[in-house]
Motif scaffolding. Structure first.
Motif, PDB file in Angstrom:
ATOM      1  N   PRO A  31       0.827  -1.205   0.000  1.00 50.59           N
ATOM      2  CA  PRO A  31       0.000   0.000   0.000  1.00 50.59           C
ATOM      3  C   PRO A  31       0.865   1.260   0.000  1.00 50.59           C
ATOM      4  N   ASN A  32       0.422   2.252  -0.760  1.00 48.29           N
ATOM      5  CA  ASN A  32       1.070   3.567  -0.897  1.00 48.29           C
ATOM      6  C   ASN A  32       2.333   3.545  -1.764  1.00 48.29           C
ATOM      7  N   THR A  33       2.696   2.393  -2.326  1.00 45.09           N
ATOM      8  CA  THR A  33       3.849   2.334  -3.226  1.00 45.09           C
ATOM      9  C   THR A  33       3.543   3.125  -4.496  1.00 45.09           C
ATOM     10  N   LYS A  34       4.458   4.028  -4.857  1.00 44.91           N
ATOM     11  CA  LYS A  34       4.264   4.832  -6.062  1.00 44.91           C
ATOM     12  C   LYS A  34       4.666   4.014  -7.284  1.00 44.91           C
ATOM     13  N   LYS A  67      -3.443  10.782  -8.732  1.00 41.80           N
ATOM     14  CA  LYS A  67      -3.623  12.197  -8.427  1.00 41.80           C
ATOM     15  C   LYS A  67      -2.882  13.023  -9.471  1.00 41.80           C
ATOM     16  N   SER A  73      -0.366   5.447  -7.346  1.00 44.21           N
ATOM     17  CA  SER A  73       0.241   4.638  -6.297  1.00 44.21           C
ATOM     18  C   SER A  73      -0.774   3.592  -5.851  1.00 44.21           C
ATOM     19  N   ASN A  75      -3.300   1.856  -3.585  1.00 47.48           N
ATOM     20  CA  ASN A  75      -4.220   2.471  -2.632  1.00 47.48           C
ATOM     21  C   ASN A  75      -3.826   2.136  -1.197  1.00 47.48           C
ATOM     22  N   SER A  76      -4.239   2.971  -0.282  1.00 44.24           N
ATOM     23  CA  SER A  76      -3.893   2.779   1.120  1.00 44.24           C
ATOM     24  C   SER A  76      -4.796   1.728   1.763  1.00 44.24           C
TER      25      SER A  76
END
Length: 204
Positions: A31-34, A67, A73, A75-76
């Motif tokens: 999660p949150n990996t670009k 974004k 990225s 998703n969280s």
């Protein structure tokens, strides 16, 4: 045997999307990996155009978030209250699907569902938990599609994929397969209330 089914031919973009889904479900892409379009294009030997298409597709599915001026990225992870909301929304959709079937599943449909459960059992036996997740999703997707076609699938799919980002419910292979078999047995016997109860018990 499940392996006797014809192999579905996937486009290159579908193959890349499937690989990235696997990477996200398995945790290889946390999660949150670009995501870097250039690096992905090099990894898969493609131009950046098809990679953008795949990123857009996975964003629609809820696995990625995009974004402006930042890029995409993974998703969280949902917080507890949002996860509960997702579970309730998914349950409502699947109960609706069960109610829409009205005994319309054929023996061919039940044979296909049985084959999917054989695949699920095999994935557990191979300790391939990424495949377990994907086969589990395919089982529910089959029922959703039979109830409401692509329109209902497109409403349901983002919920199930988003939940998989922090799927923590550990169960044994036998217990998981049996939960799904209860759904099939209830559908086969036309017991709607029993089928909805089994679906609710499985989605938690």
């Amino acid at each position: 045997m499940a392996g006797s089914r014809p192999t579905k031919i996937l486009s290159v973009k579908d193959q890349i999307a499937e690989q990235l889904r696997s990477d996200i479900i398995s945790g290889d892409l946390a999660p949150n990996t670009k995501l870097n379009e250039k690096e992905l294009a090099e990894r898969f030997g493609l131009s950046r155009g098809p990679i953008r298409d795949v990123i857009l597709q996975l964003t629609k599915e809820g696995l990625l978030i995009s974004k402006n001026n930042v890029g995409a990225s993974v998703n969280s992870v949902l917080d507890t209250s949002m996860q509960k909301l997702m579970i309730n929304l998914r349950r409502n959709i699947e109960v609706y699907a069960i109610e829409q079937l009205h005994g319309s599943l054929t023996e061919k449909d039940f044979a296909e569902l049985d084959k999917i459960l054989d695949d699920l059992q095999g994935a557990f036996e191979n300790e391939d938990y990424t495949q377990v997740t994907k086969v589990d999703i395919s089982f529910h997707r089959y029922i959703i599609y039979k109830a409401g076609g692509d329109e209902l699938v497109n409403i349901w799919y983002p919920f199930v994929m988003r939940m998989r980002l922090n799927y923590k419910r550990i169960t044994s292979g036998d217990a998981c397969v049996n939960e799904h078999r209860l759904i099939v047995e209830a559908l086969r016997s036309g017991e709607v209330s029993k089928a909805t109860k089994a679906v609710k018990a499985n989605i938690r």
